[in-house]
Design an enzyme around this catalytic site. Structure first.
Site, PDB file in Angstrom:
ATOM      1  CB  CYS A 135      -9.137  43.771  43.922  1.00 50.06           C
ATOM      2  SG  CYS A 135      -7.502  43.409  43.907  1.00 50.06           S
ATOM      3  N   GLY A 184       4.290  25.999  43.890  1.00 49.77           N
ATOM      4  CA  GLY A 184       3.384  26.855  44.608  1.00 49.77           C
ATOM      5  C   GLY A 184       2.599  25.801  45.442  1.00 49.77           C
TER       6      GLY A 184
END
Length: 326
Positions: A13, A135
């Site tokens: 992140c 996906g």
């Protein structure tokens, strides 16, 4: 072992677009049509979107993906999946189905490693009781992985970042320090099982306990650090968050990693972003960097208390600063 972290400019992140820049980008995006069913959208920068659908259910939608945070392909997949699922838990929801998002340099890294990443994601989603149904993949010079997750929640019992009230304690369900340990891992190759354990721990139990305790305000602590996410919650709720720096828990090794300079650019950008809105006069710059440390798959910041989560501060009436650190 192939050092996956060496194939990415950032890790986890910490590779997010800086929060200040991101807010400018999305400031004019409000969609169109009837918003009466949209319970949570862009306005407060919450963890996921929530829409009321037929049958009195809130549909929770989110997506999260990032570059390798550690060198183990399997563990990276586990971490990325736990991080994506966390957005649903942070809204008080239960994940139902996820779709993989995979970017892979197929001419540089073996496809077998990509399979290990996907296996890690599948194992964590299975543990969460969440289906993985396909996906999308892209040939990309830099590896990235994550998930788009859909969940459900009670629309009258959502955990939101704009419903925190003055006079409420602040609790944190995972220790900080993930970012500096991951930065050290990227630079040196050292492994930190305590960081992997923290990042792969689902926030399911914390979310369930928060709902059982009647808590209505929460957010998960990820790329913008504790200070960034506390700022967003306090700003959205019209209160001030007061954080007791001495009460904040840290993973073993976090302070030594900071002292040796393993601080990501994302962490420094977090601190630059919140500094104008935060009273940091009572702590050192090093302590401020730890509180702004860019977390990956961090815990929940709760406006309330649950068993096992230390109280790290309180919410008070809005004052000169949106966040105060003592």
């Amino acid at each position: 072992m192939t050092r996956l972290t060496q194939y990415a400019h950032g890790g986890g992140c910490a590779c997010k677009i800086p929060p200040g820049e991101l807010e400018q980008i999305v400031s004019g995006l409000h969609g169109s049509g009837n918003h009466s069913e949209l319970l949570v959208g862009l306005d407060t920068g919450d963890d996921a979107a929530a829409v009321r659908v037929a049958g009195g259910v809130a549909l929770i939608a989110t997506t999260d993906f990032f570059t390798p945070v550690i060198d183990s392909a399997y563990d990276w997949g586990r971490i990325a999946a736990a991080n994506a699922l966390s957005d649903v838990y942070a809204m008080g929801g239960i994940p139902v189905v996820a779709l993989n998002l995979l970017c892979w340099p197929r001419d540089t890294l073996p496809m077998e490693l990509a399979g290990e990443v996907l296996r890690g994601g599948l194992d964590v989603a299975t543990k969460a009781g969440c289906h993985v149904a396909g996906g999308h993949s892209v040939d990309d010079p830099e590896p990235k992985y994550g998930m788009a997750v859909t969940g459900t929640a009670d629309p009258d019992r959502l955990l939101r970042n704009d419903s925190a009230e003055s006079g409420t304690p602040l609790s944190l369900t995972k220790p900080l320090g993930i970012g500096v340990l991951n930065s050290r891992h990227k630079a040196t190759g050292e492994t930190f099982p305590q960081a992997v354990d923290a990042m792969t721990t689902l926030n399911l139990d914390a979310s369930t306990a928060a709902l059982a305790a009647g808590i209505t305000a929460a957010t998960d602590v990820t790329g913008f650090g504790l200070l960034g996410h506390a700022y967003k919650m306090a700003r959205a709720s019209g209160v001030t968050a007061v954080i007791d720096s001495r009460a904040v828990p840290y993973l073993d090794g976090a302070r030594s990693a900071l002292a040796e300079g393993f601080v990501s650019g994302g962490t420094r950008r977090n601190l630059d972003w919140i500094r104008p809105h935060t009273d940091l006069s009572a702590i050192t710059e090093s302590e401020a960097l730890l509180l702004a440390d860019a977390q990956t798959s961090g815990g929940l910041l709760l406006a309330g208390t649950i068993p096992g989560a230390p109280v790290i501060g309180e919410l008070v009436a809005r004052g000169e600063h949106t966040v105060i650190v003592r």
